[in-house]
Design an enzyme around this catalytic site. Structure first.
Site, PDB file in Angstrom:
ATOM      1  N   HIS A 150      47.833 -32.439 -26.547  1.00  0.00           N
ATOM      2  CA  HIS A 150      47.175 -31.528 -25.616  1.00  0.00           C
ATOM      3  C   HIS A 150      46.126 -32.320 -24.846  1.00  0.00           C
ATOM      4  CE1 HIS A 150      45.069 -28.327 -23.788  1.00  0.00           C
ATOM      5  NE2 HIS A 150      44.018 -28.381 -24.593  1.00  0.00           N
ATOM      6  N   ASN A 195      42.726 -30.167 -18.022  1.00  0.00           N
ATOM      7  CA  ASN A 195      43.200 -29.376 -19.161  1.00  0.00           C
ATOM      8  C   ASN A 195      43.950 -28.154 -18.630  1.00  0.00           C
ATOM      9  OD1 ASN A 195      43.489 -27.658 -21.340  1.00  0.00           O
ATOM     10  ND2 ASN A 195      41.426 -27.962 -22.127  1.00  0.00           N
ATOM     11  N   CYS A 220      45.530 -23.025 -25.927  1.00  0.00           N
ATOM     12  CA  CYS A 220      46.012 -24.398 -25.690  1.00  0.00           C
ATOM     13  C   CYS A 220      47.123 -24.800 -26.657  1.00  0.00           C
ATOM     14  CB  CYS A 220      44.858 -25.388 -25.773  1.00  0.00           C
ATOM     15  SG  CYS A 220      43.579 -25.038 -24.570  1.00  0.00           S
TER      16      CYS A 220
HETATM   17  O1  UT7 Z   1      41.319 -27.049 -24.589  1.00  0.00           O
HETATM   18  C1  UT7 Z   1      40.684 -26.657 -25.748  1.00  0.00           C
HETATM   19  C2  UT7 Z   1      39.956 -27.749 -26.330  1.00  0.00           C
HETATM   20  N1  UT7 Z   1      38.769 -28.070 -25.558  1.00  0.00           N
HETATM   21  C3  UT7 Z   1      38.199 -29.200 -25.789  1.00  0.00           C
HETATM   22  O2  UT7 Z   1      38.723 -29.926 -26.575  1.00  0.00           O
HETATM   23  C4  UT7 Z   1      36.894 -29.517 -25.125  1.00  0.00           C
HETATM   24  C5  UT7 Z   1      36.062 -30.288 -26.088  1.00  0.00           C
HETATM   25  N2  UT7 Z   1      34.760 -30.691 -25.599  1.00  0.00           N
HETATM   26  C6  UT7 Z   1      34.583 -31.631 -24.639  1.00  0.00           C
HETATM   27  O3  UT7 Z   1      35.547 -32.143 -24.097  1.00  0.00           O
HETATM   28  C7  UT7 Z   1      33.180 -32.076 -24.344  1.00  0.00           C
HETATM   29  O4  UT7 Z   1      32.292 -31.518 -25.284  1.00  0.00           O
HETATM   30  C8  UT7 Z   1      32.710 -31.693 -22.907  1.00  0.00           C
HETATM   31  C9  UT7 Z   1      33.443 -32.563 -21.897  1.00  0.00           C
HETATM   32  C10 UT7 Z   1      33.003 -30.231 -22.650  1.00  0.00           C
HETATM   33  C11 UT7 Z   1      31.212 -31.942 -22.746  1.00  0.00           C
HETATM   34  O5  UT7 Z   1      30.885 -33.280 -23.077  1.00  0.00           O
HETATM   35  P1  UT7 Z   1      29.606 -33.577 -24.019  1.00  0.00           P
HETATM   36  O6  UT7 Z   1      29.494 -35.036 -24.091  1.00  0.00           O
HETATM   37  O7  UT7 Z   1      29.837 -32.805 -25.282  1.00  0.00           O
HETATM   38  O8  UT7 Z   1      28.402 -33.007 -23.161  1.00  0.00           O
HETATM   39  P2  UT7 Z   1      27.377 -31.810 -23.470  1.00  0.00           P
HETATM   40  O9  UT7 Z   1      28.068 -30.494 -23.412  1.00  0.00           O
HETATM   41  O10 UT7 Z   1      26.628 -32.119 -24.709  1.00  0.00           O
HETATM   42  O11 UT7 Z   1      26.410 -31.925 -22.220  1.00  0.00           O
HETATM   43  C12 UT7 Z   1      25.645 -33.121 -21.970  1.00  0.00           C
HETATM   44  C13 UT7 Z   1      24.839 -32.950 -20.691  1.00  0.00           C
HETATM   45  C14 UT7 Z   1      24.029 -31.659 -20.647  1.00  0.00           C
HETATM   46  O12 UT7 Z   1      22.790 -31.957 -20.036  1.00  0.00           O
HETATM   47  P3  UT7 Z   1      21.468 -32.103 -20.925  1.00  0.00           P
HETATM   48  O13 UT7 Z   1      21.322 -30.777 -21.639  1.00  0.00           O
HETATM   49  O14 UT7 Z   1      21.744 -33.229 -21.853  1.00  0.00           O
HETATM   50  O15 UT7 Z   1      20.415 -32.383 -19.905  1.00  0.00           O
HETATM   51  C15 UT7 Z   1      24.835 -30.765 -19.722  1.00  0.00           C
HETATM   52  O16 UT7 Z   1      24.046 -29.830 -19.044  1.00  0.00           O
HETATM   53  O17 UT7 Z   1      25.717 -32.919 -19.547  1.00  0.00           O
HETATM   54  C16 UT7 Z   1      25.392 -31.782 -18.732  1.00  0.00           C
HETATM   55  N3  UT7 Z   1      26.607 -31.300 -18.086  1.00  0.00           N
HETATM   56  C17 UT7 Z   1      27.013 -31.733 -16.873  1.00  0.00           C
HETATM   57  N4  UT7 Z   1      26.512 -32.622 -16.001  1.00  0.00           N
HETATM   58  C18 UT7 Z   1      27.193 -32.845 -14.880  1.00  0.00           C
HETATM   59  C19 UT7 Z   1      27.493 -30.396 -18.556  1.00  0.00           C
HETATM   60  N5  UT7 Z   1      28.498 -30.229 -17.677  1.00  0.00           N
HETATM   61  C20 UT7 Z   1      28.230 -31.055 -16.629  1.00  0.00           C
HETATM   62  C21 UT7 Z   1      28.897 -31.327 -15.421  1.00  0.00           C
HETATM   63  N6  UT7 Z   1      28.354 -32.220 -14.580  1.00  0.00           N
HETATM   64  N7  UT7 Z   1      30.069 -30.745 -15.093  1.00  0.00           N
END
Ligand code: UT7
Length: 326
Positions: free
Chosen positions: A253, A283, A115
């Protein structure tokens, strides 16, 4: 007088097919509400048959050349940031060089900084222009991330999209004492291979003999992104002798609207100075900074004379920022 790399024009390209969150939700276990709330993403573009990283890069580069009023024959350096090249080799930059009709013999290569690929490419091209190794450069970020995704993994596949962005840089003698003189003012790049397991591809030519799929520990990446980006932005502002209030536009980004908000807040930057396109493009990895820049130039937000900060962070980790008077 001093030699600076000046942005002469920009361009971008997107695949024909737009895919909304609602459409994704018919195929995988997710919802529009979850994606919008956690990321700000509403839409992404997905490459179809005949659309590749090289074709998107070529279209973006052609538009940048048109905007700059510079002919392909006058380009003697192409640096292309990508993690989704058409082939392992030759470099996608050489495919673009040929497709554009540039004179054979110029320099063309890819940079692999995920990225941060556009930032790493911009810094490399800037250095080559300022040493006189080249006179006019294309710096491109281009990706077909959709081909690297595990479409069964909802934690990653909803986040990415395809696209390309490009800028034309020209080496120009400017009056260094003039605070309004255009060009790249300061750039800082960083990497920390100790964090490579937080965001990576689970394959590669020399290990599995396959391309692999994107794997990410999103929450940890998020945390590092806010800290690293705020720190490199401060570093570049200090080096340039500027403050956050001098900056007209931040072009970050586009990974997650919440990262952009958190970083802007940390620096005391008003959110209306931050260009956000993650809602439309998702992204697009190395493409996201030049794609967002070109969007804001073409819709009239970024104007000649503006002080613009580019910043990015990605797998590796790699991160960086660049302050440019456009
Ligand atoms: O480009 C390089 C840089 N990349 C980034 O900067 C990405 C950085 N990270 C993020 O943007 C965020 O961490 C994410 C958007 C990837 C995830 O958001 P989060 O608030 O950190 O969520 P999480 O990974 O902690 O997941 C929360 C919940 C989980 O369920 P449980 O375990 O709490 O029951 C996941 O299973 O959300 C669930 N989940 C989804 N639900 C519906 C994960 N993906 C999805 C989805 N749809 N697509």
């Amino acid at each position: 007088m001093t030699l600076r790399s000046v942005i002469r024009g920009s361009g971008s390209a997107l695949p024909a097919r737009a895919v909304s969150n609602a459409e994704l939700a018919t195929q995988i276990d997710t919802t529009d509400e979850w994606i919008v709330e956690r990321t700000g993403i509403r839409n992404r573009y997905i490459a179809g048959e005949g659309e590749t990283t090289a074709t998107l890069a070529t279209e973006a580069a052609q538009k940048a050349l048109e905007a700059a009023g510079i002919a392909a024959a006058d380009i003697d350096l192409i640096v292309l940031g990508t993690c989704s090249p058409d082939q392992t080799f030759p470099a996608t930059a050489t495919l673009v060089q040929h497709a554009l009709g540039c004179r054979p013999g110029g320099i063309a290569f890819d940079v692999a900084a995920v990225c941060s690929g556009f930032l790493y490419g911009l810094a490399t091209a800037d250095a080559l222009l300022r040493t006189g190794a080249a006179k006019r450069a294309l710096v491109i970020g281009a990706e077909t991330m959709s081909r690297l995704l595990d479409w069964e993994d909802r934690t990653t596949c909803v986040l990415f999209g395809d696209g390309a962005g490009a800028v034309v840089l020209e080496a120009v003698e400017v009056d260094a004492g003039d605070p309004r003189a255009p060009g790249i003012l300061e750039t800082r790049l960083h990497a920390d291979g100790g964090q490579r397991d937080l965001l990576y591809m689970d394959g590669g030519p020399s290990t599995t003999g396959t391309v692999g799929k994107v794997r990410m520990k999103g929450r940890e990446v998020f945390r590092h992104a806010v800290v690293n980006l705020a720190s490199v932005l401060e570093e570049v502002l200090d080096a340039a002798g500027q403050t956050a209030s001098d900056v007209d536009w931040v072009v970050p980004h586009q990974a997650n609207a919440r990262i952009l908000d958190a970083t802007a807040r940390k620096l005391g930057l008003p959110p209306e100075k931050v260009v956000i396109t993650v809602d439309r493009h998702a992204n697009t990895s190395a493409a996201s900074v030049p794609l967002a820049f070109d969007t804001a130039v073409r819709d009239g937000r970024i104007k000649p004379g503006d002080l613009v900060m580019f910043e990015a962070m990605g797998g590796g980790f790699t991160w960086g920022a660049s302050l440019v008077r456009v």
